[in-house]
Design an enzyme around this catalytic site. Structure first.
Site, PDB file in Angstrom:
ATOM      1  N   TRP A 250      -2.981  -1.112  11.199  1.00  0.00           N
ATOM      2  CA  TRP A 250      -1.789  -1.943  11.375  1.00  0.00           C
ATOM      3  C   TRP A 250      -2.076  -3.428  11.168  1.00  0.00           C
ATOM      4  O   TRP A 250      -1.148  -4.229  11.142  1.00  0.00           O
ATOM      5  CB  TRP A 250      -1.193  -1.699  12.756  1.00  0.00           C
ATOM      6  CG  TRP A 250      -0.415  -0.420  12.851  1.00  0.00           C
ATOM      7  CD1 TRP A 250      -0.353   0.579  11.921  1.00  0.00           C
ATOM      8  CD2 TRP A 250       0.412  -0.004  13.939  1.00  0.00           C
ATOM      9  NE1 TRP A 250       0.456   1.589  12.355  1.00  0.00           N
ATOM     10  CE2 TRP A 250       0.939   1.272  13.595  1.00  0.00           C
ATOM     11  CE3 TRP A 250       0.751  -0.552  15.168  1.00  0.00           C
ATOM     12  CZ2 TRP A 250       1.794   1.975  14.442  1.00  0.00           C
ATOM     13  CZ3 TRP A 250       1.595   0.152  16.018  1.00  0.00           C
ATOM     14  CH2 TRP A 250       2.118   1.396  15.659  1.00  0.00           C
TER      15      TRP A 250
ATOM     16  N   HIS B 183     -13.954  -4.541   7.098  1.00  0.00           N
ATOM     17  CA  HIS B 183     -12.799  -4.602   6.204  1.00  0.00           C
ATOM     18  C   HIS B 183     -12.888  -5.865   5.362  1.00  0.00           C
ATOM     19  O   HIS B 183     -13.379  -6.899   5.817  1.00  0.00           O
ATOM     20  CB  HIS B 183     -11.503  -4.587   7.019  1.00  0.00           C
ATOM     21  CG  HIS B 183     -10.282  -4.364   6.202  1.00  0.00           C
ATOM     22  ND1 HIS B 183      -9.686  -5.365   5.465  1.00  0.00           N
ATOM     23  CD2 HIS B 183      -9.536  -3.244   5.989  1.00  0.00           C
ATOM     24  CE1 HIS B 183      -8.631  -4.874   4.845  1.00  0.00           C
ATOM     25  NE2 HIS B 183      -8.513  -3.594   5.142  1.00  0.00           N
TER      26      HIS B 183
ATOM     27  N   GLU C 185     -12.309   0.591  -0.377  1.00  0.00           N
ATOM     28  CA  GLU C 185     -11.079  -0.170  -0.566  1.00  0.00           C
ATOM     29  C   GLU C 185     -11.318  -1.285  -1.579  1.00  0.00           C
ATOM     30  O   GLU C 185     -11.845  -2.344  -1.218  1.00  0.00           O
ATOM     31  CB  GLU C 185     -10.609  -0.778   0.758  1.00  0.00           C
ATOM     32  CG  GLU C 185     -10.142   0.218   1.783  1.00  0.00           C
ATOM     33  CD  GLU C 185      -9.336  -0.458   2.889  1.00  0.00           C
ATOM     34  OE1 GLU C 185      -8.184  -0.059   3.099  1.00  0.00           O
ATOM     35  OE2 GLU C 185      -9.844  -1.387   3.519  1.00  0.00           O
TER      36      GLU C 185
ATOM     37  N   SER D 128      -3.286   0.193  -1.305  1.00  0.00           N
ATOM     38  CA  SER D 128      -1.950   0.508  -1.832  1.00  0.00           C
ATOM     39  C   SER D 128      -1.684   2.007  -1.906  1.00  0.00           C
ATOM     40  O   SER D 128      -1.074   2.501  -2.859  1.00  0.00           O
ATOM     41  CB  SER D 128      -1.742  -0.142  -3.205  1.00  0.00           C
ATOM     42  OG  SER D 128      -1.764  -1.554  -3.101  1.00  0.00           O
TER      43      SER D 128
END
Length: 251
Positions: free
Chosen positions: A10, A93, A163, A209
């Protein structure tokens, strides 16, 4: 056999009202055939764990410090996450690496702390667009993998999320062939380092995405064991079709 995982990040989104979305996700997948994880902001983590209690959804953090406690204003330790109800934590991340200058070595230390606290460590790696265009993708992700994943791991407690930085929140997605190339390479790198038994237990997620419209084709790619989903995990309307696509892929 690796169990598929749909994880929602989130990021810095959501106040108390966002827990309605979590409740809806949990209700829509009360008999999920895959693992479900939602990583809300730290301010919602304890309440999210209460909402998710008794459901198939687990709750995770978005980062942790490498030490247990001390003079680290604003930071949260892995033990604190576990105490608040988390069962996993996202580490490394690209937004953390970019915004906070996190290095592979720091991510590795955090992963070690997370594992020691009993959390599943979701370790993120990925190349920039400039690195992709320069033909450096495999070199970059393999170096990040080597530097960010600790030694002596239990493969069932480690997840690696590929990612591509240029695909996060942009709507751009690598081709299926590009995703397969990276995931297959990561698997071989893990086998070479940890041996087949440990390496084959590590789940490899794709992130960047992922949406209801492309999830099924991504999940059909070899060595893709699920997804780390950003914006599409904020509502049940978007996240549930992704979970359903993963369940279909799991058979």
């Amino acid at each position: 056999m690796r169990r598929k995982l749909a994880a929602g990040n989130w990021k810095m989104n959501g106040t108390g009202a966002a827990l309605d979305a979590l409740e809806a996700i949990a209700g829509a997948h009360s008999a999920a055939a895959v693992d479900l994880l939602i990583c809300p902001p730290a301010t919602l983590l304890y309440r999210a764990a209460q909402v998710a209690e008794g459901s198939r959804v687990r709750i995770g953090g978005q980062d942790c410090h490498a030490v247990t406690a001390g003079a680290h204003t604003g930071d949260i330790s892995a033990m604190m996450l576990a105490d608040a109800g988390a069962s996993a934590v996202i580490l490394g991340h690209s937004e953390r690496r970019a915004d906070h200058g996190e290095t592979d070595a720091q991510v590795c230390d955090k992963a070690r702390a997370a594992l020691e606290a009993g959390l599943i460590a979701i370790i993120c790696i990925g190349e920039t667009l400039a690195q992709r265009e320069a033909g450096q993708t495999l070199d970059v992700v393999c170096a990040q993998l080597a530097g960010s994943v600790p030694d002596g791991i239990d493969g069932t407690r480690v997840v690696v999320a590929y990612e591509p930085v240029w695909a996060i929140g942009t709507g751009l997605v690598p081709t299926l062939e590009q995703i397969a190339e990276v995931h297959d390479t990561l698997r071989q790198q893990l086998i070479g380092r940890f041996g087949s038994e440990t390496a084959e237990a590590i789940r490899l997620l794709y992130g960047g995405s992922v949406k209801p419209g492309n999830a099924a084709e991504i999940f059909a790619v070899s060595n893709v064991d699920g997804a780390l989903v950003g914006g599409a995990s904020l509502t049940a309307a978007d996240f549930s079709p992704i979970v359903s696509a993963l369940e279909q892929a799991a058979g």
